[in-house]
Each structure stands twice: as C-alpha cells, then as structure tokens.
Motif scaffolding. Structure first.
Motif, PDB file in Angstrom:
ATOM      1  N   MET A   1      28.664 -17.667 -13.312  1.00 37.07           N
ATOM      2  CA  MET A   1      28.038 -16.423 -13.688  1.00 37.07           C
ATOM      3  C   MET A   1      27.150 -15.969 -12.535  1.00 37.07           C
ATOM      4  O   MET A   1      26.159 -16.638 -12.247  1.00 37.07           O
ATOM      5  CB  MET A   1      27.225 -16.711 -14.956  1.00 37.07           C
ATOM      6  N   PRO A   2      27.494 -14.901 -11.842  1.00 37.58           N
ATOM      7  CA  PRO A   2      26.665 -14.454 -10.713  1.00 37.58           C
ATOM      8  C   PRO A   2      25.335 -13.851 -11.181  1.00 37.58           C
ATOM      9  O   PRO A   2      25.300 -13.079 -12.133  1.00 37.58           O
ATOM     10  CB  PRO A   2      27.533 -13.404 -10.027  1.00 37.58           C
ATOM     11  N   ARG A   3      24.272 -14.248 -10.516  1.00 36.37           N
ATOM     12  CA  ARG A   3      22.928 -13.746 -10.805  1.00 36.37           C
ATOM     13  C   ARG A   3      22.246 -13.365  -9.503  1.00 36.37           C
ATOM     14  O   ARG A   3      22.562 -13.878  -8.435  1.00 36.37           O
ATOM     15  CB  ARG A   3      22.101 -14.805 -11.541  1.00 36.37           C
ATOM     16  N   GLN A   4      21.253 -12.491  -9.606  1.00 37.00           N
ATOM     17  CA  GLN A   4      20.557 -11.983  -8.428  1.00 37.00           C
ATOM     18  C   GLN A   4      19.430 -12.926  -8.007  1.00 37.00           C
ATOM     19  O   GLN A   4      18.648 -13.396  -8.841  1.00 37.00           O
ATOM     20  CB  GLN A   4      19.997 -10.609  -8.742  1.00 37.00           C
ATOM     21  N   ILE A   5      19.337 -13.181  -6.706  1.00 31.61           N
ATOM     22  CA  ILE A   5      18.259 -14.000  -6.148  1.00 31.61           C
ATOM     23  C   ILE A   5      16.984 -13.157  -6.087  1.00 31.61           C
ATOM     24  O   ILE A   5      16.981 -12.055  -5.534  1.00 31.61           O
ATOM     25  CB  ILE A   5      18.617 -14.492  -4.736  1.00 31.61           C
TER      26      ILE A   5
ATOM     27  N   LEU B   1      16.120 -16.970  -9.941  1.00 29.51           N
ATOM     28  CA  LEU B   1      17.149 -16.012 -10.289  1.00 29.51           C
ATOM     29  C   LEU B   1      16.660 -15.020 -11.339  1.00 29.51           C
ATOM     30  O   LEU B   1      15.752 -15.317 -12.129  1.00 29.51           O
ATOM     31  CB  LEU B   1      18.390 -16.756 -10.815  1.00 29.51           C
ATOM     32  N   ASP B   2      17.293 -13.849 -11.380  1.00 28.77           N
ATOM     33  CA  ASP B   2      16.879 -12.796 -12.310  1.00 28.77           C
ATOM     34  C   ASP B   2      17.105 -13.161 -13.771  1.00 28.77           C
ATOM     35  O   ASP B   2      16.547 -12.532 -14.657  1.00 28.77           O
ATOM     36  CB  ASP B   2      17.552 -11.464 -11.973  1.00 28.77           C
ATOM     37  N   CYS B   3      17.886 -14.188 -14.054  1.00 29.09           N
ATOM     38  CA  CYS B   3      18.128 -14.629 -15.430  1.00 29.09           C
ATOM     39  C   CYS B   3      16.992 -15.500 -15.944  1.00 29.09           C
ATOM     40  O   CYS B   3      16.917 -15.808 -17.134  1.00 29.09           O
ATOM     41  CB  CYS B   3      19.448 -15.393 -15.515  1.00 29.09           C
ATOM     42  N   GLY B   4      16.107 -15.943 -15.038  1.00 24.17           N
ATOM     43  CA  GLY B   4      15.010 -16.824 -15.416  1.00 24.17           C
ATOM     44  C   GLY B   4      15.244 -18.273 -15.022  1.00 24.17           C
ATOM     45  O   GLY B   4      14.333 -19.091 -15.099  1.00 24.17           O
ATOM     46  N   HIS B   5      16.453 -18.594 -14.599  1.00 25.03           N
ATOM     47  CA  HIS B   5      16.739 -19.954 -14.139  1.00 25.03           C
ATOM     48  C   HIS B   5      16.308 -20.126 -12.691  1.00 25.03           C
ATOM     49  O   HIS B   5      16.149 -19.163 -11.951  1.00 25.03           O
ATOM     50  CB  HIS B   5      18.245 -20.257 -14.241  1.00 25.03           C
ATOM     51  N   ARG B   6      16.174 -21.391 -12.329  1.00 27.54           N
ATOM     52  CA  ARG B   6      15.951 -21.784 -10.942  1.00 27.54           C
ATOM     53  C   ARG B   6      17.102 -22.701 -10.573  1.00 27.54           C
ATOM     54  O   ARG B   6      17.567 -23.475 -11.400  1.00 27.54           O
ATOM     55  CB  ARG B   6      14.604 -22.484 -10.808  1.00 27.54           C
TER      56      ARG B   6
ATOM     57  N   ALA C   1      20.722 -10.660  -3.310  1.00 27.16           N
ATOM     58  CA  ALA C   1      22.140 -11.024  -3.284  1.00 27.16           C
ATOM     59  C   ALA C   1      22.491 -11.832  -4.533  1.00 27.16           C
ATOM     60  O   ALA C   1      21.618 -12.377  -5.207  1.00 27.16           O
ATOM     61  CB  ALA C   1      22.445 -11.841  -2.029  1.00 27.16           C
ATOM     62  N   ALA C   2      23.766 -11.924  -4.815  1.00 27.66           N
ATOM     63  CA  ALA C   2      24.239 -12.677  -5.971  1.00 27.66           C
ATOM     64  C   ALA C   2      24.563 -14.115  -5.581  1.00 27.66           C
ATOM     65  O   ALA C   2      25.015 -14.382  -4.472  1.00 27.66           O
ATOM     66  CB  ALA C   2      25.475 -12.022  -6.567  1.00 27.66           C
TER      67      ALA C   2
END
Length: 156
Positions: free
Chosen positions: A1-5, A20-25, A52-53
């Motif tokens: 799943m691509p996420r934004q840095i 990451l923009d999802c809240g994960h590291r 970037a993704a």
C-alpha cells in the motif's frame, strides 16, 4: 500500500525511520540487493523524498497505527437502515481510520485493493485504512456501526 513520506527520524540504534501520512512509521535501510535506498546517506536527498510514495506493509495488513484514538462513531445500523453509501465502494479520508464493528448477526466486509472479502460475525471487527475502497453487505439480520480513529500527529 503506497503512502506518502512526511519526514525522517532515527531510532535508538541510529537506523532511519520514515514517518508516513497513514500514521505508521517504517524502518528504511540501504542494504543492497535486498533494499536499495542510497539516498538515505544524504540529507538533501532524504529531504527531496518528503512527499514521495513508499510502501506501507502495515496498512496492507490492516494494522492500526500505534496510539490511534477514537474520535467519532456512527449510529448503529441494521439491514434496513444501512446507508446505500456503505453498501458500495467508498473510502475514509486521509488521516482517518475505520473499524467496522458487528454487534449482532453477520456482515460481509470487502476491500478489493487489499484482496479482503470476509464474513464478520457478532463481536468481530475489521480495520479500514485511509483512502482504501471498501464496502459492506448485510448477511441477513445485522446490527453494526463504524468507529473512526485518528493516528497521532507526525511529531508524536
């Protein structure tokens, strides 16, 4: 799943972690041929990667970010009151997560991009990452709700 840095930080051992923009590291290591991130060694190159993704395996597995907190819950729906919008593919906005909770009966939960198609029974739930299309289908009499959660901010 691509996420934004969103940015970079180091762990206690000095290894690089991307926020990451999802809240994960996510740990990122330059160890060819297994992982190839030569830009980690250069501050300007790292900074150029912000926005970037990059893949987030935790989103792909439906794992909530650490510290995600509830902020809103829908009404309880049954098979007759379940809104049409929840029965067709829709997404949760960026920055928010969802938890479909089945209170009574059975519900089909489908998230095509992650190849999820499962039946949830009373007492079970499914996690919905931000911006991932999904829908639900009642399987007979059902009572369900959706709880919305937010991950801590990038500096938390």
């Amino acid at each position: 799943m691509p996420r934004q840095i969103l940015g970079f930080e180091r762990d206690a051992a000095g290894e690089w972690i991307v926020r990451l923009d999802c809240g994960h590291r996510r740990h990122v290591r330059h160890r060819p041929p297994l992982s190839d991130y030569p830009w980690l060694a250069d501050a300007a190159a790292r900074e150029a990667r912000v926005g970037a993704a990059i893949e987030c395996g935790r989103c792909g597995r439906g794992e909530l970010p650490a510290g995600a907190a509830e902020y809103r819950t829908t009404a309880t729906f049954d098979e007759a009151t379940l809104p049409a919008g929840l029965r067709r593919d829709h997404t949760i906005r960026a920055g928010s997560w969802g938890r479909v909770e089945v209170l009574e009966g059975r519900l089909r939960f489908v998230m095509p991009p992650l190849a999820v198609d499962r039946e949830l029974a009373a007492g079970e739930h499914a996690i919905i990452p931000p911006e991932v299309p999904h829908h639900v289908e009642p399987l007979g009499a059902v009572r369900m709700r959706v709880v919305f959660l937010r991950a801590p901010g990038p500096d938390a």
